[in-house]
Design an enzyme around this catalytic site. Structure first.
Site, short mmCIF file in Angstrom:
data_model
loop_
_atom_site.label_atom_id
_atom_site.label_comp_id
_atom_site.label_asym_id
_atom_site.label_seq_id
_atom_site.Cartn_x
_atom_site.Cartn_y
_atom_site.Cartn_z
N ARG A 65 -72.71 64.88 22.86
CA ARG A 65 -73.10 65.98 21.98
C ARG A 65 -72.04 67.08 21.84
NH1 ARG A 65 -77.27 63.29 19.61
NH2 ARG A 65 -78.90 62.72 21.09
N ASP A 305 -77.20 52.93 22.22
CA ASP A 305 -77.63 54.10 21.44
C ASP A 305 -78.03 55.23 22.39
OD1 ASP A 305 -78.28 55.79 19.36
OD2 ASP A 305 -80.15 54.76 18.82
#
Length: 427
Positions: A65, A305
């Site tokens: 992130r 993922d």
């Protein structure tokens, strides 16, 4: 730095055989039944304890992130989590703030990946500006800046003309388009697959929202000749589309996640947001089709993922919580326990799907194999002793996993990247 791994078991076909590995200057120098005393001289000895010594795993789909949402994950914590799971090469998606949609942003991000990452991190660039509109990026400039491939993961490309032009430009550069397939009009704010959506009284995200866009893109890939890779396949209908495309000779590849192989929407009986991901868990028939698709070669690889979120992101009801779960630290152990120990997969097949095939398909020549002359990217797994997956042991900032509390085999003992220890279990 010189190291020798002794008392390890390596795959030779479908058999585990005892081998020692000599590592020097970050490369595998020898793989032999026994490394001679002369060659061991001056080397640090790592006793593998009769555990499985594997090529480092390769994950073509992770979310780190940073920049923009460091409370969820950073490059450092995400790559530590990867090493904890036995991964030595990962490919990071571009849904960041700012997104790597121009060469300067991409170059800065690649430098950050290299300085902060403890594993090899390859970086995706976006397909469109900030992944939001239909303005295509400068594909050639981003390739030159170091893009691994192009993806708008998390957002399906809605306009056919945009995807068609993107594929043409990527094909000219021999670059892959890697895509989250989702027709937003068909998904229409949905949350879960049919059965779970009705049980929990939330909006459904139907399978057709995935398969319709996959079918469109397969036709466009046929027209352009691009390497088109489909992310996190969830529906049996999409598997059928990919199977037909491959039979037609279209350059389509696909991945499936551990969670779509291990879980179905039958597992969602309560309002638990750790079971919320996009695409959602689908029916048991879909899960079985994904397994069959792996076994017959329709689906090429397994990718996690890995999608970390804060506790606050997931503390909401399933209708409103963030989509996504972590995966790096639980992938090998859960898959090994569920499929290899039960005889559904062989260990060799699992390593093919988690290391060799992703590296081969995306032309990562220095990843996915354990060979003399190649980088010493190695994972050592304990295949025999059961352990319980504990949130307290996660190195990711994200604790959002439905697999916490599972009893599994296949614990990571050590991970080496370029011959350096990136993770070591504390005993």
């Amino acid at each position: 730095m010189k190291r020798v791994i002794v008392n390890g078991r390596l795959l030779d076909g479908n058999q585990l055989v005892k081998r020692d590995i000599l590592i020097e200057d970050g490369l595998v120098k020898q793989i032999e039944p026994s490394i001679s005393a002369g060659d061991r001289q001056g080397a640090e000895v790592i006793d593998a304890g009769n555990h499985f010594v594997s090529p480092g795993l390769v994950d073509v789909h992770v979310h780190y992130r940073q920049p923009g949402q460091e409370a969820k994950e950073t490059i450092k914590t995400g790559s530590l989590a990867a090493a904890h799971g036995g991964f030595t090469t990962v490919c990071a998606m571009p849904n960041l703030m700012p997104a790597p949609d121009r060469p300067s942003y991409l170059k800065d991000l690649i430098k950050l990946n290299q300085s902060d990452g403890v594993v090899h991190i390859k970086q995706y660039a976006t397909i469109t500006t900030d992944r939001k509109d239909d303005e295509l990026v400068d594909f050639a400039a981003l390739k030159k800046a170091g893009a691994f491939a192009f993806s708008n993961d998390g957002n399906g490309i809605q306009k056919s003309s945009t995807m068609f032009e993107a594929m043409k430009r990527a094909a000219e550069l021999n670059m892959a388009i890697v895509e989250h397939v989702q027709d937003d009009e068909l998904s229409d704010g949905g949350v879960l697959h049919t059965g779970a959506a009705r049980r929990l009284h939330v909006k459904e995200m139907p399978w057709v929202s995935e398969t319709a866009q996959a079918a469109r893109d397969i036709v466009l890939a046929q027209a352009t000749g691009v390497h088109y890779h489909i992310c996190h396949v969830s529906s049996k209908h999409t598997v059928e589309q990919i199977r037909a495309a491959k039979r037609a000779g279209i350059h389509v590849t696909a991945e499936v996640t551990p969670h779509h192989l291990l879980l179905s929407d039958d597992d969602i009986q309560t309002d638990n947001s750790n079971y919320k991901m996009n695409p959602p868990l689908r029916g048991e028939d879909d899960r079985q089709a994904l397994i069959d698709g792996l076994l017959d070669g329709t689906i090429d690889m397994i990718a996690t993922d890995h999608a970390p979120h804060t506790e606050a992101d997931k503390a909401k009801s399933i209708a409103h919580a963030a989509f996504g779960i972590t995966g790096s630290e639980t992938a090998f152990s859960t898959l090994y326990t569920t499929f290899v120990k039960t005889g559904r997969f062989t260990l060799s097949q699992l390593i093919d799907w988690m290391a060799k095939k992703p590296a081969a398909i995306f032309n990562m020549t220095n990843a996915g194999s354990l060979k003399v002359g190649k980088p010493a990217d190695i994972a050592i797994f304990d295949l025999d002793n059961e352990h319980v997956i504990k949130a307290s042991e996660y190195l990711s900032k994200g604790k959002n996993s439905p697999f916490t509390g599972r009893t599994v085999l296949g614990d990571t003992v050590m991970t080496l990247v370029d011959g350096q220890i990136a993770y070591q279990k504390n005993f």
